[in-house]
Motif scaffolding. Sequence first.
Motif, PDB file in Angstrom:
ATOM      1  N   ALA A 112       0.834  -1.209   0.000  1.00  0.00           N
ATOM      2  CA  ALA A 112       0.000   0.000   0.000  1.00  0.00           C
ATOM      3  C   ALA A 112       0.863   1.251   0.000  1.00  0.00           C
ATOM      4  O   ALA A 112       0.455   2.306  -0.473  1.00  0.00           O
ATOM      5  CB  ALA A 112      -0.926   0.012   1.211  1.00  0.00           C
ATOM      6  N   LEU A 113       2.081   1.113   0.506  1.00  0.00           N
ATOM      7  CA  LEU A 113       2.973   2.267   0.608  1.00  0.00           C
ATOM      8  C   LEU A 113       3.658   2.597  -0.710  1.00  0.00           C
ATOM      9  O   LEU A 113       4.443   3.545  -0.777  1.00  0.00           O
ATOM     10  CB  LEU A 113       4.007   2.028   1.708  1.00  0.00           C
ATOM     11  CG  LEU A 113       3.439   1.706   3.096  1.00  0.00           C
ATOM     12  CD1 LEU A 113       4.556   1.592   4.115  1.00  0.00           C
ATOM     13  CD2 LEU A 113       2.399   2.714   3.522  1.00  0.00           C
ATOM     14  N   GLU A 114       3.363   1.832  -1.749  1.00  0.00           N
ATOM     15  CA  GLU A 114       3.915   2.129  -3.065  1.00  0.00           C
ATOM     16  C   GLU A 114       3.281   3.374  -3.674  1.00  0.00           C
ATOM     17  O   GLU A 114       3.819   3.944  -4.610  1.00  0.00           O
ATOM     18  CB  GLU A 114       3.720   0.924  -3.997  1.00  0.00           C
ATOM     19  CG  GLU A 114       4.511  -0.290  -3.551  1.00  0.00           C
ATOM     20  CD  GLU A 114       4.151  -1.553  -4.311  1.00  0.00           C
ATOM     21  OE1 GLU A 114       3.247  -1.511  -5.182  1.00  0.00           O
ATOM     22  OE2 GLU A 114       4.762  -2.594  -4.019  1.00  0.00           O
ATOM     23  N   LEU A 126      -9.931   4.654   6.385  1.00  0.00           N
ATOM     24  CA  LEU A 126     -10.327   3.405   7.036  1.00  0.00           C
ATOM     25  C   LEU A 126     -11.425   2.759   6.207  1.00  0.00           C
ATOM     26  O   LEU A 126     -12.437   3.399   5.905  1.00  0.00           O
ATOM     27  CB  LEU A 126     -10.827   3.677   8.451  1.00  0.00           C
ATOM     28  CG  LEU A 126     -11.296   2.466   9.259  1.00  0.00           C
ATOM     29  CD1 LEU A 126     -10.145   1.514   9.536  1.00  0.00           C
ATOM     30  CD2 LEU A 126     -11.946   2.915  10.556  1.00  0.00           C
ATOM     31  N   ILE A 127     -11.217   1.494   5.820  1.00  0.00           N
ATOM     32  CA  ILE A 127     -12.220   0.753   5.060  1.00  0.00           C
ATOM     33  C   ILE A 127     -12.348  -0.659   5.629  1.00  0.00           C
ATOM     34  O   ILE A 127     -11.466  -1.146   6.328  1.00  0.00           O
ATOM     35  CB  ILE A 127     -11.882   0.680   3.549  1.00  0.00           C
ATOM     36  CG1 ILE A 127     -10.582  -0.090   3.301  1.00  0.00           C
ATOM     37  CG2 ILE A 127     -11.816   2.076   2.937  1.00  0.00           C
ATOM     38  CD1 ILE A 127     -10.304  -0.349   1.821  1.00  0.00           C
ATOM     39  N   SER A 128     -13.458  -1.291   5.294  1.00  0.00           N
ATOM     40  CA  SER A 128     -13.672  -2.672   5.698  1.00  0.00           C
ATOM     41  C   SER A 128     -12.725  -3.571   4.907  1.00  0.00           C
ATOM     42  O   SER A 128     -12.506  -3.366   3.714  1.00  0.00           O
ATOM     43  CB  SER A 128     -15.122  -3.067   5.422  1.00  0.00           C
ATOM     44  OG  SER A 128     -15.324  -4.417   5.738  1.00  0.00           O
ATOM     45  N   THR A 188      -7.211   5.208  -2.373  1.00  0.00           N
ATOM     46  CA  THR A 188      -8.416   4.419  -2.100  1.00  0.00           C
ATOM     47  C   THR A 188      -8.539   3.242  -3.074  1.00  0.00           C
ATOM     48  O   THR A 188      -8.966   2.151  -2.673  1.00  0.00           O
ATOM     49  CB  THR A 188      -9.695   5.290  -2.137  1.00  0.00           C
ATOM     50  OG1 THR A 188      -9.767   5.979  -3.380  1.00  0.00           O
ATOM     51  CG2 THR A 188      -9.714   6.277  -0.993  1.00  0.00           C
ATOM     52  N   PHE A 189      -8.120   3.437  -4.322  1.00  0.00           N
ATOM     53  CA  PHE A 189      -8.127   2.325  -5.282  1.00  0.00           C
ATOM     54  C   PHE A 189      -7.157   1.238  -4.827  1.00  0.00           C
ATOM     55  O   PHE A 189      -7.484   0.047  -4.838  1.00  0.00           O
ATOM     56  CB  PHE A 189      -7.767   2.819  -6.683  1.00  0.00           C
ATOM     57  CG  PHE A 189      -7.741   1.725  -7.706  1.00  0.00           C
ATOM     58  CD1 PHE A 189      -8.924   1.154  -8.165  1.00  0.00           C
ATOM     59  CD2 PHE A 189      -6.536   1.243  -8.201  1.00  0.00           C
ATOM     60  CE1 PHE A 189      -8.904   0.126  -9.107  1.00  0.00           C
ATOM     61  CE2 PHE A 189      -6.504   0.223  -9.143  1.00  0.00           C
ATOM     62  CZ  PHE A 189      -7.694  -0.340  -9.593  1.00  0.00           C
ATOM     63  N   ARG A 190      -5.965   1.633  -4.399  1.00  0.00           N
ATOM     64  CA  ARG A 190      -4.969   0.659  -3.932  1.00  0.00           C
ATOM     65  C   ARG A 190      -5.466  -0.076  -2.702  1.00  0.00           C
ATOM     66  O   ARG A 190      -5.253  -1.274  -2.548  1.00  0.00           O
ATOM     67  CB  ARG A 190      -3.629   1.357  -3.655  1.00  0.00           C
ATOM     68  CG  ARG A 190      -2.551   0.419  -3.183  1.00  0.00           C
ATOM     69  CD  ARG A 190      -2.206  -0.596  -4.292  1.00  0.00           C
ATOM     70  NE  ARG A 190      -1.362  -1.626  -3.774  1.00  0.00           N
ATOM     71  CZ  ARG A 190      -1.695  -2.926  -3.772  1.00  0.00           C
ATOM     72  NH1 ARG A 190      -2.833  -3.340  -4.290  1.00  0.00           N
ATOM     73  NH2 ARG A 190      -0.879  -3.812  -3.272  1.00  0.00           N
ATOM     74  N   MET A 191      -6.141   0.641  -1.811  1.00  0.00           N
ATOM     75  CA  MET A 191      -6.686  -0.003  -0.617  1.00  0.00           C
ATOM     76  C   MET A 191      -7.722  -1.054  -0.997  1.00  0.00           C
ATOM     77  O   MET A 191      -7.743  -2.144  -0.412  1.00  0.00           O
ATOM     78  CB  MET A 191      -7.276   1.040   0.332  1.00  0.00           C
ATOM     79  CG  MET A 191      -6.235   1.898   1.021  1.00  0.00           C
ATOM     80  SD  MET A 191      -6.968   3.229   2.003  1.00  0.00           S
ATOM     81  CE  MET A 191      -7.619   2.270   3.399  1.00  0.00           C
ATOM     82  N   ASP A 246      -2.582  11.404  -3.683  1.00  0.00           N
ATOM     83  CA  ASP A 246      -3.689  11.341  -4.631  1.00  0.00           C
ATOM     84  C   ASP A 246      -4.752  10.441  -3.994  1.00  0.00           C
ATOM     85  O   ASP A 246      -4.563   9.226  -3.880  1.00  0.00           O
ATOM     86  CB  ASP A 246      -3.217  10.771  -5.966  1.00  0.00           C
ATOM     87  CG  ASP A 246      -4.303  10.756  -7.021  1.00  0.00           C
ATOM     88  OD1 ASP A 246      -5.447  10.353  -6.716  1.00  0.00           O
ATOM     89  OD2 ASP A 246      -3.990  11.145  -8.166  1.00  0.00           O
ATOM     90  N   MET A 247      -5.850  11.042  -3.568  1.00  0.00           N
ATOM     91  CA  MET A 247      -6.860  10.299  -2.816  1.00  0.00           C
ATOM     92  C   MET A 247      -7.495   9.180  -3.641  1.00  0.00           C
ATOM     93  O   MET A 247      -7.816   8.118  -3.105  1.00  0.00           O
ATOM     94  CB  MET A 247      -7.917  11.254  -2.283  1.00  0.00           C
ATOM     95  CG  MET A 247      -7.340  12.206  -1.235  1.00  0.00           C
ATOM     96  SD  MET A 247      -8.495  13.440  -0.691  1.00  0.00           S
ATOM     97  CE  MET A 247      -9.570  12.447   0.310  1.00  0.00           C
TER      98      MET A 247
END
Length: 133
Positions: A12-14, A84-86, A107-110, A102-103
């Motif tokens: 995720a840190l990429e 924070l997501i499920s 969120t896409f990566r999450m 870039d939000m």
Amino acid sequence: MNDDLSWMLDSALEIPGALHAVLVSADGLLMARTRDFEKDNADTVAAAMSGMQSLSRSLGFFVEAGRLQWRQTLVEFDGGWVFLISAGEGAYLGVSASPDVDMQDITFRMQQLVGQLGKALTTPPRENLGVRS
């Protein structure tokens, strides 16, 4: 902590601007964290995120009468963001990021990561081994 999942969280840190990631249980226990995030801080974040998702879920009526499905909580600070997501049944993924992230990318990566985590967190059904007496 599940070290087997840490490498997934590290991915995720990429995203430029992503800082830390944690996987937490609904009851506030740390399940996994990115390798560069101290365990004591990750434990504190896990407990806080459990409360954060609980409070967020209780506000669905504020949007519309009826029962709505909670999807995401976003908190903004002077120095950045907390997402924070499920992450499946009884688990949540939290990511912190700098103000210039870039939000849409984060969120896409999450969401991608949740798909991968779901496979890793799912226990396959046990086979009937035909117990003989």
